[in-house]
Motif scaffolding. Structure first.
Motif, PDB file in Angstrom:
ATOM      1  N   ARG A  17       0.929  -1.341   0.048  1.00 12.28           N
ATOM      2  CA  ARG A  17       0.001   0.020   0.081  1.00 12.28           C
ATOM      3  C   ARG A  17       0.945   1.312  -0.081  1.00 12.28           C
ATOM      4  O   ARG A  17       0.503   2.106  -0.694  1.00 12.28           O
ATOM      5  N   LYS A  18       1.902   1.227   0.929  1.00 14.09           N
ATOM      6  CA  LYS A  18       2.828   2.356   0.864  1.00 14.09           C
ATOM      7  C   LYS A  18       3.447   2.856  -0.436  1.00 14.09           C
ATOM      8  O   LYS A  18       3.318   3.942  -1.097  1.00 14.09           O
ATOM      9  N   TYR A  19       3.730   1.818  -1.107  1.00 13.75           N
ATOM     10  CA  TYR A  19       4.791   1.883  -2.134  1.00 13.75           C
ATOM     11  C   TYR A  19       3.781   2.257  -3.427  1.00 13.75           C
ATOM     12  O   TYR A  19       3.863   3.213  -4.490  1.00 13.75           O
ATOM     13  N   LEU A  50       2.289   0.267 -11.032  1.00 12.15           N
ATOM     14  CA  LEU A  50       2.184   0.316  -9.370  1.00 12.15           C
ATOM     15  C   LEU A  50       1.539  -1.125  -9.002  1.00 12.15           C
ATOM     16  O   LEU A  50       2.097  -1.518  -7.850  1.00 12.15           O
ATOM     17  N   ASP A  51       0.901  -1.971  -9.964  1.00  8.96           N
ATOM     18  CA  ASP A  51       0.765  -3.368  -9.723  1.00  8.96           C
ATOM     19  C   ASP A  51       1.992  -4.002  -9.621  1.00  8.96           C
ATOM     20  O   ASP A  51       2.283  -4.873  -8.421  1.00  8.96           O
ATOM     21  N   LEU A  52       3.165  -3.549 -10.186  1.00  8.22           N
ATOM     22  CA  LEU A  52       4.534  -4.289 -10.002  1.00  8.22           C
ATOM     23  C   LEU A  52       5.138  -4.141  -8.755  1.00  8.22           C
ATOM     24  O   LEU A  52       5.678  -4.873  -8.132  1.00  8.22           O
ATOM     25  N   LEU A  53       4.955  -2.816  -8.278  1.00 10.75           N
ATOM     26  CA  LEU A  53       5.336  -2.378  -6.974  1.00 10.75           C
ATOM     27  C   LEU A  53       4.790  -3.218  -5.892  1.00 10.75           C
ATOM     28  O   LEU A  53       5.295  -3.652  -5.009  1.00 10.75           O
ATOM     29  N   GLY A  54       3.430  -3.299  -5.987  1.00 11.33           N
ATOM     30  CA  GLY A  54       2.843  -4.406  -5.077  1.00 11.33           C
ATOM     31  C   GLY A  54       3.279  -5.678  -5.163  1.00 11.33           C
ATOM     32  O   GLY A  54       3.358  -6.398  -3.991  1.00 11.33           O
TER      33      GLY A  54
END
Lengths: 227, 227, 227, 227, 227, 227
Positions: A48-50, A64-68
């Motif tokens: 969530r933070k990233y 964003l999905d990849l960061l998650g």
């Protein structure tokens, strides 16, 4: 018996290792009884933070999905390192890599695989690929209710239901706006149905009783049967 | 402009290279006008052959999907090798690998990524990851009709429609039993909507006019607008 | 005992799984008697289809070979998935990767490795790297004949011969124009000779009797002894 | 000119994207003037969180380091995705992989490489491998002081010093107990000296003036000269 | 023009860098004139040392070949690092990896690919895969002679010959016992013939005149024409 | 018990396989008593040859280190191939890869990991990651002396010492100019101390008595205890 264990990311947000201990105790009891275990971890607060930071910065959805996904892999490494020799030390980055590593006989711990895919879908794919007898969803409620228990005091825990019933309940209880299916999204259910995988929804706190639940000694949580 | 081109696997079942030539002509015209192109290939008859054989032999769903994915990669290699220096010579095996290779500037040709996922979903993920302006679905019909044209003679081709309209039509025209969404499945539409990707449904035979369609010189096929 | 099993690609062109069942039965009987098995698959009809299409389209030789190799890998995945837990689930893409995976103890199934190399050479390299006692060539004839049995009715099956005799026979019976050595090409024979690997040429239909042949209970096919 | 930019992990702990914007602005100004940029990110609060949790759970040092490395890679992905087309989209996992990717011409963003190694050492190895003219350490102080500025009000910022002077200062100002060298550890200095890399210690807030500092227009921070 | 340059391993046995300088000078002159260059290095004295030691220790043929291949890769790294930015910094370990890296536009330097394969075969495969106009064999003789020049003083250098003539000469001049084809083995010639690659056999000392030879300004060495 | 065995590269410079036999004998005795073994090999004369040649040619430090690393990997392959089925056949190229392969249960043989890092540091990282009870440094002296035995005839072998004592002795006996720590550099000692790894310095010739030393039957060499 082969068991796939999906652990929501929120259980790694804690500052103390109690949750890790619950996971290990549960896994050890299964292994010691001759079962095999695959584990899928969510991204939780780190994800969530990233994602929040990235979204504010204008990073696009796929990335964003990849960061998650990378955050969920961090949780997976935490579990794998904690399990030590019981687990394969590398977190697979695709289902094909998962299948390959699964062949070595150890517990394999994985986070997400790719954008546009919930942890529940990853868990159902892993269940299917490992030919799991049971997919366990460790969550922070006691199981599936006939109504949203946060809104209706008369909501009743269902100890047994079909995927058809589950789909109806999910449509009613989950906010359409939110767009997030907390338990199982349609693709996850589709995979569960096509490969006839049983699903157990259980409170994370009861994970240490998993062996007893599986062997039928006690009945906790909700068992979802594919149709 | 960035264009993702999804080519149904059936166009590789032919014994003569006409279809390859159409693809190359289309890609070349786009590249020569300064656009970038990503290509997603389906599995076609080769996938069907191996899945059928595997199913008869008792191979499970996840691994049948993998056979189909490897067949789609074979088609992707065919296209990549035919495009020669224009394309990256290795077919990526995950979205992350796709993104990495896309950074080199060439056309990247990919087949499937993982089980439980349609080629349309792969194409929408690729569109999203490449920040594509347009996802082109090359198919064997002329576009999206308001009714199933195989059943209703009065069916009318829609030159423009929203994803909401598309979803309604797909629910009506596609056989629920078949379980296959020929154009776009719900997950593909969800990705298209969240990243606001335009979709052009066009007859494969008209691919060689793609540059003219994109630049607005001619209007062929159906344009689906995300909402 | 370590056995390398080369299976011609044509045995995967069938629409029914009988051939897969023969392979599994043969492998299981060997494993159950404590032997180890490596499998090399040819490309068969799928390879031919893609090579023909690619050649018509003007794709060059090295890349046509790669298409054939990817087709042979598709056959290898089919076998590996069908063997399930008995086999390593990933098809190696080079001899070094093969050697690495072989170390895990399971059956390893491989297709081709690289352009300019016959499946027979791959099989001889695999035999050498695994230190195989026997390389089994499963084919659609009953063994090696002193003359081409398709032309001479008096052709006699040789139950035992040396690689020197084999080379003489291959020079006579195989069409030079065709340029294809159906059994063993010179490089394959060279490797067999340098590492002293015995070769059994046997009809695919008799593969289920392989354990009996190996243990000397019955004598079927032709045994080629390296000199 | 080639510049390696080491960014302490704490600059990713913020909830708003200002720090990402500073990095991008700085990188863009360098690229637009024809320089090349490599970026090394620390693990920051995310690393600390996972290392603390893992340590309480009894995970060993080498694996705690790996958790910190994966956290630093998460920060590296954040930066790489934010830089978009300017950067290579995959975070390298070893110096050899870094060198390989660096050859493609884009910005390469990396986190840690392996246990037992500070981010400063990673940054010095990257500087050496890229043949960097300058290693920039972006930190939360204004440069190197002759005494610890947190303890001595008369501490003086040094605009220029040698690595020998730096080593003396580090020995005095850094707590031996802490065991952490905030700026440069001995191995990092050794690499800097053997390859004669200049080091600029600068306040992160001034990163957007980096081009002016490099071109000598303004003088901010401390320049460390290798001997 | 695309040129594949095969450099015998013996040219890396020297203790001084003169040979590296000749290679670089030759490569630079080709690149500066707009040509592309692939380089294949042999294993030389390092390969011989490890193969001899391994053979005495009882290591088998396939693995001895691998030791030789790793030695040739060491030579390839030496050349790649010496060429710096001109070359891709990673030595490919298979033809598929070579093809992938070749797509990036730089010089690619490779050693051996797999056991049972001469450096000459590697070079012919690389020539084929890169669609080379010319394969240059840099050796320590001045070209191809009609007789073995070490035995017959009247041996005559052939400035032009066909692969058929070459095969005849190789059969006569090369010791069958030795089993090593110093110039081109049968498989290498087969590949050269099927893809119509011209071969230039030239003294390593004359490599710095390669551009002049290629452009036809001077005639040195022997040109072998495929039939 | 888990033992990490560091073997100096000079033991691979010999032309006969005696040293390989000593290693195998030692490893076998440990494995047969139920211990696990990891092996780290230095680069020796091969590394020196390539580094010298590369340095004369002007190759930079990071890449010279890489040449040395590849030479040490060549030695690691030699040992791995000689150990055959006892060892994993692929030499890992990073600590993460080492950890992954270590999970399979066989001996893993590794050379160097990355530039700027001594073989001793690699060995201490491997000891830490494998949770080794003992790191054995096989060298050409009999152990650690209180003075440099090459200079002082009264130098006395220390059968037991602490890492603090070792550090003092190393500072005194090792030439600062040389810049090479023959036994253990500061980073290696730091890792040994933080993970409390015992170190045995022993003459390579006595490796075949390793099991007896470990089990306390005989006392040879010097035991260094971390503080």
């Amino acid at each position: 018996m082969i068991v796939t264990l999906k652990i929501s990311g929120k259980f790694f947000d804690d500052e103390n290792p109690t949750n890790l201990e619950i996971i290990k105790k549960s896994v050890l009891s299964l292994l010691n009884s001759g079962h095999r275990v695959a584990i899928v971890t969510g991204g939780g607060g780190t994800a969530r933070k990233y994602i929040n930071l990235g979204r504010k910065a204008g990073i696009k959805e796929a990335h964003l999905d990849l960061l998650g996904i990378w955050a969920s892999r961090l949780n997976a490494y935490l579990v794998a390192f904690y399990l030590g020799d019981l687990a394969y030390s590398k977190v697979p980055e695709s289902l094909e890599e998962f299948i390959e590593k699964w062949g070595y006989g150890k517990v394999v711990v994985t986070g997400g695989f790719q954008p546009g895919q919930s942890t529940a879908t990853v868990a159902s794919l892993v269940s299917e690929a490992t030919n799991s007898d049971l997919l366990v969803l460790a969550t922070n409620v006691d199981g599936v209710y006939d109504k949203d228990p946060r809104k209706f005091s008369e909501a009743r825990l269902l100890s047994r239901l079909s995927t058809i019933e589950l789909k109806k309940i999910l449509e009613l209880t989950q906010s359409v706006n939110a767009g997030t299916y907390e338990l199982l999204d349609p693709l996850a259910i589709k995979i569960i149905e096509r490969s006839k995988i049983k699903v157990l929804v259980v409170n994370f706190k009861n994970l240490d009783k998993l062996l007893d639940i599986i062997t039928g000694n006690i009945s906790i949580g909700s068992l979802v049967l594919p149709v």
